[in-house]
Write an enzyme that holds these catalytic residues in place. Structure first.
Site, PDB file in Angstrom:
ATOM      1  CB  CYS A 118      -0.404   2.350   3.937  1.00 53.48           C
ATOM      2  SG  CYS A 118      -2.054   1.837   3.616  1.00 53.48           S
ATOM      3  CG  ASP A 119       3.358   1.227   4.425  1.00 52.16           C
ATOM      4  OD1 ASP A 119       2.841   1.718   5.449  1.00 52.16           O
ATOM      5  OD2 ASP A 119       2.984   0.148   4.024  1.00 52.16           O
ATOM      6  CB  CYS A 143      -0.805   0.069   1.065  1.00 54.72           C
ATOM      7  SG  CYS A 143      -1.815   1.449   1.233  1.00 54.72           S
TER       8      CYS A 143
END
Length: 315
Positions: free
Chosen positions: A144-145, A141
């Site tokens: 997300c990261d 993701c």
């Protein structure tokens, strides 16, 4: 042994746990079939149990570890009366009411309403090092990261629209985004491919696969192999994002619940209602667009409210 509940929630990621909090506070005493720790597809807590620091979930200005966030949500649901069964739903029959759920521990449960929150699992490369480095440089993701790789070189594995979307997003943070694709042409739509090729930060590595990952305790490089020439090389990267697809966890609902061509459950309009009255779907099992913890939690809230109102209407 058969146990009857007003509401059974299948799945315990952000969607399932939020649904549990809301239905428990509505005095519906939900039972959450949370999955099994040994299962890759439906382990308790969902995919956040495989992540490290979560910085984009509202309310945690300093971030929070994924497993800690899920444990907090579970404890919050338990505080209001939700019960948890550590098991997999192995068979679900929603052809007639009450609905019946068989579990991997031999317990059969009937329910007036079912909330499906089984999520989706990311397709992975199948490398041994991948499991060890997931959350430590390996991710599924970018949203997300991506922030954690600001100023570093990263890689994205895949050649479809999702992979290029990940790569384009990562170009906001990374110095170079290497797109590793096993073919000589992208599978993505032409407009997305043209946009990606025009991005100066993207470097395409064609006809190549990742054969191994290097680094301990965090990722340092990816080992590549050219599928045409057999040549092997090492690509130093700070992060590697696997974007080769997702599979919704819907096997036990086959034949009962409508789904799209990719297998994601269909919901009606802007609700969480499925084609079967009394069965609601929320989170990544019905969302192939956003796939974020916060959107899953939001749809879990929607499912709980839809479920509560449906039960109150006398169904």
């Amino acid at each position: 042994m058969t146990d009857h509940r007003q509401v059974v929630i299948i799945g315990s990621g952000p969607a399932g746990l939020t649904a549990a909090i809301y239905t428990a506070r509505a005095n519906l005493a939900p039972l959450v079939i949370e999955g099994e720790p040994s299962s890759d597809s439906d382990q308790p807590g969902g995919q956040l149990m495989l992540t490290t620091e979560v910085e984009n979930f509202p309310g945690f200005p300093d971030g929070i570890m994924g497993p800690e966030l899920m444990l907090n949500c579970k404890m919050q649901a338990q505080r209001f009366g939700a019960e948890f069964l550590t098991a997999k739903a192995t068979k679900v029959d929603v052809s007639s009411r009450p609905f019946t759920i068989e579990t991997s521990v031999g317990q059969s449960v009937t329910a007036d309403a079912v909330i499906v929150a089984t999520g989706a699992r990311s397709l992975m490369l199948g490398l041994e090092a991948e499991k060890r480095l997931l959350g430590y440089g390996v991710s599924t993701c970018a949203t997300c990261d991506g922030f954690f790789h600001r100023g570093f070189d990263v890689a994205v594995v895949g050649g479809g629209d999702s992979a290029l979307e990940e790569a384009m997003f990562l170009s906001k943070f990374a110095t170079t985004v290497n797109v590793i694709h096993r073919r000589s042409e992208l599978r993505a739509s032409k407009i997305m491919a043209d946009r990606a090729k025009a991005n100066p930060k993207l470097n395409f590595i064609w006809n190549s696969v990742v054969t191994d990952l290097v680094g301990d305790p965090t990722l340092e490089a990816a080992q590549l192999k050219n599928v045409e020439t057999g040549d092997e090389s090492t690509l130093p990267v700070h992060g590697l994002f696997v974007a080769i697809g997702h599979i919704p966890n819907t096997n036990v609902f086959t034949g009962f619940l409508d789904h799209d061509e990719a297998g994601y459950l269909k919901t009606i309009g802007h609700s969480t209602f499925t084609n079967v009255e009394g069965v609601f779907a929320c989170g990544d099992v019905q969302d192939h667009v956003y796939r974020q913890a916060i959107t899953a939690a939001g749809s879990g809230c929607m499912a709980a409210i839809d479920c509560e109102r449906w039960l109150e209407s006398g169904n």
